[in-house]
Structure formats: C-alpha cells, structure tokens
Design a protein around this motif. Structure first.
Motif, PDB file in Angstrom:
ATOM      1  N   GLY A   1     -33.087   6.390  53.758  1.00 16.12           N
ATOM      2  CA  GLY A   1     -32.937   7.243  55.137  1.00 16.12           C
ATOM      3  C   GLY A   1     -34.215   7.779  55.858  1.00 16.12           C
ATOM      4  N   THR A   2     -34.053   8.841  56.581  1.00 13.79           N
ATOM      5  CA  THR A   2     -35.174   9.364  57.418  1.00 13.79           C
ATOM      6  C   THR A   2     -35.443  10.753  57.079  1.00 13.79           C
ATOM      7  N   VAL A   3     -36.699  11.046  56.922  1.00 11.69           N
ATOM      8  CA  VAL A   3     -37.037  12.410  56.639  1.00 11.69           C
ATOM      9  C   VAL A   3     -36.914  13.296  57.784  1.00 11.69           C
ATOM     10  N   THR A   4     -36.075  14.481  57.693  1.00 12.55           N
ATOM     11  CA  THR A   4     -35.966  15.204  59.008  1.00 12.55           C
ATOM     12  C   THR A   4     -36.626  16.555  58.679  1.00 12.55           C
ATOM     13  N   GLU A   5     -36.831  17.071  57.489  1.00 22.09           N
ATOM     14  CA  GLU A   5     -37.705  18.249  57.236  1.00 22.09           C
ATOM     15  C   GLU A   5     -38.328  18.027  56.206  1.00 22.09           C
TER      16      GLU A   5
ATOM     17  N   GLY B   1     -39.773  11.764  60.517  1.00 22.01           N
ATOM     18  CA  GLY B   1     -39.506  10.605  61.065  1.00 22.01           C
ATOM     19  C   GLY B   1     -39.787   9.229  59.986  1.00 22.01           C
ATOM     20  N   ASP B   2     -40.520   9.576  58.924  1.00 21.13           N
ATOM     21  CA  ASP B   2     -40.656   8.783  57.829  1.00 21.13           C
ATOM     22  C   ASP B   2     -39.456   7.980  57.321  1.00 21.13           C
ATOM     23  N   LEU B   3     -39.198   6.669  57.133  1.00 22.14           N
ATOM     24  CA  LEU B   3     -38.179   6.031  56.312  1.00 22.14           C
ATOM     25  C   LEU B   3     -38.437   5.881  55.183  1.00 22.14           C
ATOM     26  N   ILE B   4     -37.632   6.327  54.069  1.00 26.61           N
ATOM     27  CA  ILE B   4     -37.754   6.333  52.651  1.00 26.61           C
ATOM     28  C   ILE B   4     -36.944   5.555  51.961  1.00 26.61           C
ATOM     29  N   SER B   5     -37.248   5.141  50.800  1.00 27.94           N
ATOM     30  CA  SER B   5     -36.026   4.733  49.800  1.00 27.94           C
ATOM     31  C   SER B   5     -35.969   5.614  48.612  1.00 27.94           C
ATOM     32  N   CYS B   6     -34.788   5.834  48.134  1.00 27.39           N
ATOM     33  CA  CYS B   6     -34.671   6.892  47.093  1.00 27.39           C
ATOM     34  C   CYS B   6     -35.146   6.165  45.770  1.00 27.39           C
ATOM     35  N   VAL B   7     -36.053   7.073  45.219  1.00 29.32           N
ATOM     36  CA  VAL B   7     -36.300   6.845  43.723  1.00 29.32           C
ATOM     37  C   VAL B   7     -35.566   7.676  42.805  1.00 29.32           C
ATOM     38  N   PRO B   8     -34.411   7.526  42.353  1.00 21.74           N
ATOM     39  CA  PRO B   8     -33.503   8.235  41.650  1.00 21.74           C
ATOM     40  C   PRO B   8     -33.899   9.051  40.451  1.00 21.74           C
ATOM     41  N   LEU B   9     -34.855   8.353  39.645  1.00 24.14           N
ATOM     42  CA  LEU B   9     -35.224   9.197  38.582  1.00 24.14           C
ATOM     43  C   LEU B   9     -36.274  10.005  38.628  1.00 24.14           C
ATOM     44  N   LEU B  10     -36.078  11.529  38.241  1.00 22.25           N
ATOM     45  CA  LEU B  10     -37.046  12.354  38.304  1.00 22.25           C
ATOM     46  C   LEU B  10     -37.641  12.645  36.614  1.00 22.25           C
ATOM     47  N   PRO B  11     -38.450  12.153  36.341  1.00 23.32           N
ATOM     48  CA  PRO B  11     -39.090  12.496  34.990  1.00 23.32           C
ATOM     49  C   PRO B  11     -39.722  13.931  35.062  1.00 23.32           C
ATOM     50  N   CYS B  12     -40.026  14.446  33.682  1.00 21.96           N
ATOM     51  CA  CYS B  12     -40.533  15.672  33.769  1.00 21.96           C
ATOM     52  C   CYS B  12     -42.021  15.348  34.025  1.00 21.96           C
ATOM     53  N   PHE B  13     -42.722  14.315  33.686  1.00 21.38           N
ATOM     54  CA  PHE B  13     -44.077  14.179  33.736  1.00 21.38           C
ATOM     55  C   PHE B  13     -44.890  14.742  32.724  1.00 21.38           C
TER      56      PHE B  13
ATOM     57  N   GLU C   1     -24.074  12.373  54.360  1.00 22.17           N
ATOM     58  CA  GLU C   1     -24.849  12.276  55.494  1.00 22.17           C
ATOM     59  C   GLU C   1     -26.486  12.635  55.383  1.00 22.17           C
ATOM     60  N   TYR C   2     -26.391  13.608  54.760  1.00 26.93           N
ATOM     61  CA  TYR C   2     -27.691  14.463  54.254  1.00 26.93           C
ATOM     62  C   TYR C   2     -27.981  14.598  52.874  1.00 26.93           C
ATOM     63  N   ILE C   3     -29.147  14.804  52.606  1.00 23.70           N
ATOM     64  CA  ILE C   3     -29.611  14.953  51.108  1.00 23.70           C
ATOM     65  C   ILE C   3     -30.798  15.693  50.786  1.00 23.70           C
ATOM     66  N   VAL C   4     -31.222  16.587  50.012  1.00 25.44           N
ATOM     67  CA  VAL C   4     -32.255  17.062  49.792  1.00 25.44           C
ATOM     68  C   VAL C   4     -32.801  16.382  48.456  1.00 25.44           C
ATOM     69  N   LEU C   5     -34.080  15.990  48.535  1.00 25.44           N
ATOM     70  CA  LEU C   5     -34.709  15.562  47.366  1.00 25.44           C
ATOM     71  C   LEU C   5     -35.967  16.083  47.145  1.00 25.44           C
ATOM     72  N   ASN C   6     -36.452  15.950  45.838  1.00 25.96           N
ATOM     73  CA  ASN C   6     -37.842  16.228  45.553  1.00 25.96           C
ATOM     74  C   ASN C   6     -38.742  15.199  46.309  1.00 25.96           C
ATOM     75  N   LYS C   7     -39.897  15.512  46.461  1.00 28.15           N
ATOM     76  CA  LYS C   7     -40.730  14.330  47.217  1.00 28.15           C
ATOM     77  C   LYS C   7     -41.115  13.341  46.184  1.00 28.15           C
ATOM     78  N   LYS C   8     -41.025  13.472  45.017  1.00 28.05           N
ATOM     79  CA  LYS C   8     -41.145  12.482  43.990  1.00 28.05           C
ATOM     80  C   LYS C   8     -39.717  11.344  43.943  1.00 28.05           C
ATOM     81  N   ASN C   9     -38.855  11.902  44.271  1.00 28.08           N
ATOM     82  CA  ASN C   9     -37.403  11.077  44.452  1.00 28.08           C
ATOM     83  C   ASN C   9     -37.478  10.205  45.795  1.00 28.08           C
ATOM     84  N   ALA C  10     -38.783  10.312  46.523  1.00 26.29           N
ATOM     85  CA  ALA C  10     -38.694   9.077  47.776  1.00 26.29           C
ATOM     86  C   ALA C  10     -40.050   8.339  47.754  1.00 26.29           C
ATOM     87  N   PHE C  11     -39.514   7.114  47.921  1.00 29.10           N
ATOM     88  CA  PHE C  11     -40.886   6.026  48.261  1.00 29.10           C
ATOM     89  C   PHE C  11     -40.847   5.752  49.976  1.00 29.10           C
TER      90      PHE C  11
END
Length: 347
Positions: free
Chosen positions: A63-67, A78-90, A119-129
């Motif tokens: 998807g494309t980053v819109t906000e 405008g960045d194109l990203i791929s979902c990184v579905p795992l969110l570990p605790c780190f 159509e839209y999804i909010v992700l933690n920034k670590k869930n995006a590549f």
C-alpha cells in the motif's frame, strides 16, 4: 471505506466502515493496494481458526502511506510499503537475541488485530517495509510469503552451490524455489503430486521435477543420488506424508527445513526415524520470516531479487479482483487449499 468481514461460520461480506485514524505518534495510515489470501487464512475463515469473530484478515499486502504520526521519520507520504505483519515486543529475552519470530509477547496484523482486506489500514511504523523505487505494488504484496521460504534458506546457512529440494509445489514452495535459484543454488528439484504444479516449477527454473504419486521415495532418492551431498530439503506442503517423504529422500547430512504447518498429527515409524540417525540429518524448524536488523535480511534480499527481475509472479496468480470478486473466489474454496494466489485489488 470497504472492508471484508469474516463472520463465524465462514460467511464473508463487504461492509462500509469509517476510515481508520492514527491514534499514536508512531503509526502510519496506508491506502491498501493489493492484499493476498494466505493458506493460513483458510482455516481462519472456514474452520473456526480465528482468534475472534467478526474479523478482517489479510497480512500479505502492499500500500501507499497517506498520513504519518508525529514521531515517524522512516516514511513520508507517498511511500510504497509492504506489510510486515509481526509486531514483536522487542523487550523479551528472545527479542533481545533477535529471535523476533519467537517473541513471547507479539501481536500480528490480520490475525490478532485487523488486517489488510480493506481499503485503508493504520499500522505501527515497524509493521511496514519501505519498497524501493522499481518494485511494484503487486510485487509488494508477495514480500511476506516470499520471506517465509527465505527465512528457512537463511537458517540453513544459504544455498549457494547447494542442491535444493522443494517438497510441495504450492505458492510458498515455488517462491522459495525462485529465491533459491536467485541465491545461487547448484541444482533445484521440486516434488509434488500435481503435474500442473510440477510443469509450472519446470517453467520457472526447476532442474528436476518428480511426481511422488507415481514414484516411490526410493525411486526419487535414486534419481537424486547424483546430487545427494550438500542438500537442503524444504518441506512446504505441511502434511505428515510430505514430512516423512522429506526424511526418506534426503541425502547424507542433508538439512531439512520444515516450513509447512501441520494440521494433523504425525507418527514416524521406527524405520523412518532411524533414517534421521543413520543419515545424520539436520532438522530445522522454521517459523515466520524475521531476523536482525528488523525486519531482517530476508526482506532486503527479496527486494533485491525483484529489482533484478529474478522472480516471476504472474504464473502463480489465480485471480485479482475487486471486493465482491475476491469474496466469491474465496467462498468457492469452501475450505480447500488454493491452486494459486487469490488477490484483492483495493486500488
């Protein structure tokens, strides 16, 4: 916005919902482009396998980053990203060792929280590549399934100049096969019971193909004997029969990467278990697709392979459709495995 809702009992519907909003400074809002159905989604839809209902699945998407949130510096609009579905605790001991796939306190997009069949999804920034220029949105939707096979190959210390055997010619297997070829494998063999899949494997670069419905394990092993050393055997079908077959056809000191998830118990005979000892086999469990630096070398390599034009996706795709077409295609499965990737086009 449109969303695919999975209800208890396997019923899917398209629902209008309010577009999600960023609620944390480390989040991004993404306009979904393509979202693929994973084999693991099928039991979630048809066999009561989801954590809760109703649920929006989907963890293989681009998807494309819109906000962006106030603390997000890694992405711009405008960045194109791929979902990184795992969110570990780190924070847990596993995460501190960079065993992110083994995190004890993780969450997961499209499973434990709502996913990308929307159509839209909010992700933690670590869930995006972030995808480099030149990688397409369609390719971005294949990063997650591709990195599954890549993770196993990296656990086996890579496959340059090695003989790779893929047991199971489904989407994961054929993506792993193409990755192995791009990583410099000496030879690649694919084993399946479906001639259509095997012919597709051959067209995508497999050196040998074997139908295990027509050939015994002994016959396959004999055919592979010229390449019996320096083997990596990837089991991607997730069946007790194919796990047993992987052990039976493996060469001396082969590394067997178990990628497929079993949904039935497995029992090994004394003879089959003895082969693990007598051939001094290395059994590698492979879970998910992450390493350090986050999200891992797997994701960087897949990006490189796409840029180099080493991965062919079109032959692996069964359908790409809008929300209603997608639901019809998924419903038609009726709980059975896919014969190719089914994708939702949200653009």
């Amino acid at each position: 916005m449109k969303v695919v809702i999975v209800n208890d009992g396997g019923n899917l519907s398209v629902t209008e919902m309010e577009k999600p909003k960023i609620t944390s400074s480390d989040q991004i809002l993404v306009k979904v482009a393509y979202s693929g159905l994973c084999g693991s989604d099928i039991p979630r839809i048809f066999h009561q396998g989801a954590h809760y209902y109703p649920i929006t699945l989907g963890h293989e998407f681009s998807g494309t980053v819109t906000e962006i949130g106030n603390d997000v510096t890694e992405f711009t609009i405008g960045d194109l990203i791929s979902c990184v579905p795992l969110l570990p605790c780190f924070k847990c001991d596993e995460c501190r060792k960079h065993y992110y796939s083994l995190c004890k306190n993780y969450t997961f997009v499209g499973s434990r929280i709502s996913g990308g069949f929307a159509e839209y999804i909010v992700l933690n920034k670590k869930n995006a590549f972030k995808l480099p220029q030149g990688v397409t949105p369609l390719e971005g939707a294949f990063f997650e399934p591709m990195t599954v096979g890549m993770h196993a190959l990296l656990l086996a210390d890579g496959c340059r100049d090695k003989n790779v055997i893929i047991v199971g010619g489904g989407t994961i297997g054929l993506l792993a096969m193409q990755c192995a070829k791009a990583m410099g494998a000496k030879s690649i063999a694919v084993i399946d019971i479906n001639d259509t899949r095997l012919n597709l494997a051959k067209s995508l670069g497999a050196d040998q193909i074997y139908n295990s419905k027509n050939l015994s394990p002994e016959e396959i092993s004999q055919a592979l004997s010229i390449n019996r050393f320096e083997q990596i055997v990837l089991e991607t079908a997730g069946s007790p029969i194919t796990v047993k077959l992987a052990i039976e056809i493996a060469g001396p000191r082969a590394k067997i990467g178990l990628v497929g998830t079993l949904h039935n118990d497995i029992t090994l005979s004394e003879k089959t278990f003895g082969l693990i000892l007598r051939k001094e086999l290395h059994i590698l469990g492979s879970w998910m697709n992450y390493s350090a630096p986050w999200p891992g070398e797997e994701w960087q390599l897949v990006s490189q392979f796409f840029l180099e034009g080493k991965i062919k996706l079109e032959p692996l795709i069964t359908s790409i459709g809008d929300f209603h077409t997608f639901i019809a295609q998924v419903t038609e499965l009726n709980g059975h495995p896919m014969n190719g990737k089914i994708l939702l086009n949200c653009m």
